[in-house]
Design a protein around this motif. Sequence first.
Motif, PDB file in Angstrom:
ATOM      1  N   SER A  33       0.829  -1.197   0.000  1.00 26.91           N
ATOM      2  CA  SER A  33       0.000   0.000   0.000  1.00 26.91           C
ATOM      3  C   SER A  33       0.867   1.251   0.000  1.00 26.91           C
ATOM      4  CB  SER A  33      -0.913  -0.009   1.235  1.00 26.91           C
ATOM      5  OG  SER A  33      -1.421   1.281   1.488  1.00 26.91           O
ATOM      6  N   SER A  34       0.560   2.169  -0.924  1.00 29.43           N
ATOM      7  CA  SER A  34       1.334   3.414  -0.991  1.00 29.43           C
ATOM      8  C   SER A  34       1.182   4.224   0.300  1.00 29.43           C
ATOM      9  CB  SER A  34       0.884   4.247  -2.192  1.00 29.43           C
ATOM     10  OG  SER A  34      -0.513   4.476  -2.152  1.00 29.43           O
ATOM     11  N   ARG A  35      -0.006   4.193   0.889  1.00 32.96           N
ATOM     12  CA  ARG A  35      -0.215   4.932   2.131  1.00 32.96           C
ATOM     13  C   ARG A  35       0.618   4.328   3.264  1.00 32.96           C
ATOM     14  NH1 ARG A  35      -3.772   8.583   4.175  1.00 32.96           N
ATOM     15  NH2 ARG A  35      -4.148   8.490   6.409  1.00 32.96           N
ATOM     16  N   TRP A  36       0.647   3.003   3.344  1.00 28.96           N
ATOM     17  CA  TRP A  36       1.462   2.356   4.375  1.00 28.96           C
ATOM     18  C   TRP A  36       2.939   2.664   4.163  1.00 28.96           C
ATOM     19  CZ3 TRP A  36       5.377  -1.303   4.171  1.00 28.96           C
ATOM     20  CH2 TRP A  36       5.786  -1.818   5.407  1.00 28.96           C
ATOM     21  N   LEU A  37       3.378   2.667   2.905  1.00 34.57           N
ATOM     22  CA  LEU A  37       4.780   2.973   2.608  1.00 34.57           C
ATOM     23  C   LEU A  37       5.150   4.383   3.058  1.00 34.57           C
ATOM     24  CD1 LEU A  37       4.975   1.326  -0.928  1.00 34.57           C
ATOM     25  CD2 LEU A  37       6.245   0.591   1.109  1.00 34.57           C
ATOM     26  N   VAL A  38       4.216   5.315   2.886  1.00 28.92           N
ATOM     27  CA  VAL A  38       4.475   6.689   3.339  1.00 28.92           C
ATOM     28  C   VAL A  38       4.607   6.733   4.857  1.00 28.92           C
ATOM     29  CG1 VAL A  38       3.446   8.997   3.563  1.00 28.92           C
ATOM     30  CG2 VAL A  38       3.440   7.825   1.350  1.00 28.92           C
ATOM     31  N   THR A  39       3.733   5.982   5.562  1.00 26.71           N
ATOM     32  CA  THR A  39       3.803   5.992   7.037  1.00 26.71           C
ATOM     33  C   THR A  39       5.110   5.398   7.545  1.00 26.71           C
ATOM     34  OG1 THR A  39       2.716   3.825   7.238  1.00 26.71           O
ATOM     35  CG2 THR A  39       1.289   5.786   7.226  1.00 26.71           C
ATOM     36  N   THR A  40       5.785   4.591   6.723  1.00 29.17           N
ATOM     37  CA  THR A  40       7.079   3.999   7.115  1.00 29.17           C
ATOM     38  C   THR A  40       8.242   4.706   6.408  1.00 29.17           C
ATOM     39  OG1 THR A  40       6.827   2.298   5.398  1.00 29.17           O
ATOM     40  CG2 THR A  40       6.076   1.747   7.627  1.00 29.17           C
ATOM     41  N   ASN A  41       7.965   5.904   5.845  1.00 31.07           N
ATOM     42  CA  ASN A  41       8.985   6.761   5.220  1.00 31.07           C
ATOM     43  C   ASN A  41       9.645   6.121   4.000  1.00 31.07           C
ATOM     44  OD1 ASN A  41       8.690   8.880   7.176  1.00 31.07           O
ATOM     45  ND2 ASN A  41       9.861   7.615   8.614  1.00 31.07           N
ATOM     46  N   ALA A  84       1.746  14.409  -7.388  1.00 27.85           N
ATOM     47  CA  ALA A  84       0.738  15.179  -6.653  1.00 27.85           C
ATOM     48  C   ALA A  84      -0.035  14.289  -5.689  1.00 27.85           C
ATOM     49  CB  ALA A  84      -0.222  15.853  -7.635  1.00 27.85           C
ATOM     50  N   GLU A  85      -0.377  13.081  -6.137  1.00 25.37           N
ATOM     51  CA  GLU A  85      -1.112  12.154  -5.266  1.00 25.37           C
ATOM     52  C   GLU A  85      -0.247  11.735  -4.082  1.00 25.37           C
ATOM     53  OE1 GLU A  85      -3.759   8.041  -5.506  1.00 25.37           O
ATOM     54  OE2 GLU A  85      -3.111   9.055  -7.355  1.00 25.37           O
ATOM     55  N   LEU A  86       1.043  11.532  -4.338  1.00 25.69           N
ATOM     56  CA  LEU A  86       1.953  11.179  -3.248  1.00 25.69           C
ATOM     57  C   LEU A  86       1.997  12.291  -2.212  1.00 25.69           C
ATOM     58  CD1 LEU A  86       4.098   9.349  -1.966  1.00 25.69           C
ATOM     59  CD2 LEU A  86       5.814  10.505  -3.395  1.00 25.69           C
ATOM     60  N   GLN A  87       2.049  13.538  -2.671  1.00 28.43           N
ATOM     61  CA  GLN A  87       2.091  14.660  -1.735  1.00 28.43           C
ATOM     62  C   GLN A  87       0.801  14.752  -0.917  1.00 28.43           C
ATOM     63  OE1 GLN A  87       4.871  16.578  -1.158  1.00 28.43           O
ATOM     64  NE2 GLN A  87       3.614  17.171   0.609  1.00 28.43           N
ATOM     65  N   GLU A  88      -0.341  14.449  -1.553  1.00 31.07           N
ATOM     66  CA  GLU A  88      -1.609  14.441  -0.823  1.00 31.07           C
ATOM     67  C   GLU A  88      -1.597  13.384   0.274  1.00 31.07           C
ATOM     68  OE1 GLU A  88      -4.754  13.840  -3.563  1.00 31.07           O
ATOM     69  OE2 GLU A  88      -4.589  15.811  -4.508  1.00 31.07           O
ATOM     70  N   ILE A  89      -1.042  12.220  -0.045  1.00 31.22           N
ATOM     71  CA  ILE A  89      -0.958  11.147   0.955  1.00 31.22           C
ATOM     72  C   ILE A  89      -0.046  11.559   2.101  1.00 31.22           C
ATOM     73  CG2 ILE A  89      -0.165   8.783   1.373  1.00 31.22           C
ATOM     74  CD1 ILE A  89      -1.008   8.120  -1.493  1.00 31.22           C
ATOM     75  N   ILE A  90       1.098  12.168   1.762  1.00 29.65           N
ATOM     76  CA  ILE A  90       2.031  12.628   2.803  1.00 29.65           C
ATOM     77  C   ILE A  90       1.363  13.636   3.717  1.00 29.65           C
ATOM     78  CG2 ILE A  90       4.164  13.931   3.207  1.00 29.65           C
ATOM     79  CD1 ILE A  90       5.261  12.659   0.621  1.00 29.65           C
ATOM     80  N   VAL A 131      -1.240  11.856   5.916  1.00 25.72           N
ATOM     81  CA  VAL A 131      -0.617  11.081   6.989  1.00 25.72           C
ATOM     82  C   VAL A 131      -0.142  12.002   8.108  1.00 25.72           C
ATOM     83  CG1 VAL A 131       1.385   9.660   7.578  1.00 25.72           C
ATOM     84  CG2 VAL A 131       0.025   9.122   5.551  1.00 25.72           C
ATOM     85  N   HIS A 132       0.460  13.128   7.730  1.00 23.52           N
ATOM     86  CA  HIS A 132       0.913  14.090   8.746  1.00 23.52           C
ATOM     87  C   HIS A 132      -0.263  14.655   9.532  1.00 23.52           C
ATOM     88  CE1 HIS A 132       4.914  14.918   6.420  1.00 23.52           C
ATOM     89  NE2 HIS A 132       4.935  13.794   7.111  1.00 23.52           N
ATOM     90  N   LEU A 133      -1.400  14.894   8.826  1.00 23.97           N
ATOM     91  CA  LEU A 133      -2.590  15.416   9.493  1.00 23.97           C
ATOM     92  C   LEU A 133      -3.155  14.387  10.460  1.00 23.97           C
ATOM     93  CD1 LEU A 133      -4.726  17.675   9.737  1.00 23.97           C
ATOM     94  CD2 LEU A 133      -5.961  16.580   7.851  1.00 23.97           C
ATOM     95  N   ASP A 134      -3.211  13.123  10.018  1.00 22.88           N
ATOM     96  CA  ASP A 134      -3.735  12.053  10.877  1.00 22.88           C
ATOM     97  C   ASP A 134      -2.891  11.883  12.138  1.00 22.88           C
ATOM     98  OD1 ASP A 134      -5.751  11.604   9.107  1.00 22.88           O
ATOM     99  OD2 ASP A 134      -4.833   9.837   8.167  1.00 22.88           O
ATOM    100  N   ARG A 135      -1.590  12.035  11.983  1.00 22.82           N
ATOM    101  CA  ARG A 135      -0.705  11.881  13.129  1.00 22.82           C
ATOM    102  C   ARG A 135      -0.915  12.973  14.154  1.00 22.82           C
ATOM    103  NH1 ARG A 135       4.817  10.275   9.774  1.00 22.82           N
ATOM    104  NH2 ARG A 135       4.444   8.000   9.732  1.00 22.82           N
ATOM    105  N   GLY A 136      -1.429  14.119  13.694  1.00 22.64           N
ATOM    106  CA  GLY A 136      -1.668  15.232  14.616  1.00 22.64           C
ATOM    107  C   GLY A 136      -3.022  15.189  15.298  1.00 22.64           C
TER     108      GLY A 136
END
Length: 309
Positions: free
Chosen positions: A57-65, A84-90, A93-98
Amino acid sequence: MVGLFQINIVVGILLAYLSNYLIVLQHLGATQWRWEFGVAIIPSVIFLILLYSIPRSSRWLVTTNQTDEALEVLRLMGSPNSEAELQEIIDSVHLDRGIKPEPLFNRKYTFPIFLAVTIGMFNQLSGINALLYYSNSIFASAGFSSNSAALQTVGVGLVNLLATFLGMSLIDKLGRKTLMLIGSVGMVIALSGVAWVFSSNTHQSLLVWLFMLFIIFFAISQGSVIWVYIAEVFPSRVRSKGQSVGSSSHWIMNALIAGAFPYIAAKSHALPFVFFAAMMAVQFLVVLFIYPETKQRSLEQIQANFGIR
């Protein structure tokens, strides 16, 4: 896309019925049931091998940097603008962590939880999996030969698949609630007919047609609606937890029904179907007076109607 989950299930059911029918034709005697179980090794091994070709999952990969691999996955999946989609996911993820994690079992989520749990329970209280699991035995108890019973289950599986496609084509046209109401009425009629055949011990030839009628009404209603509805009634911050609760109620009830059915049917072939028909009558009333329609409404509109902020 959510509905494709159900389509894959019914395709698997049809293939399993067809496999069993082909094994029955071999007249293997006492070892027949071993072959029916054993052939499941083949798709299991194929599935295991294919798992190694599935991207992470691309989202999971982002959460693991692991953003480079996430970008490659997005390109592989055909994203028109991967960067652009990658940046949206990043950013997401940062928003969810907050955001502080929110528990599901909160008073404001009482109504969505009720909807998810009840639709999961009613799905099994229709008797669908009792019929699918024990269809050969049900037909045999009505006097059909083993070959005939196996062939008729293939017919039931095919009707299930075709009716599921029909349900998916109607779900956004007629709506979730409307399909549930139509399905409830149809299932009450079909299940009552099955109960009558067994109680009167006559007109056994009608059994397969009544089962197919039941399958059609189930597939266009509960079969098509359940997973879509459970996904819609929860806000995104607790959706995964809410879907887990709805799915749990579905499979726990499935275990109870599947475990109890053989014992009850051994005492009275008609009684389980009388019970299932009664439960579908109850479902009709619950859906009519309590369930909201979610057709053509955004997730935000649905939550606003529930009074969830």
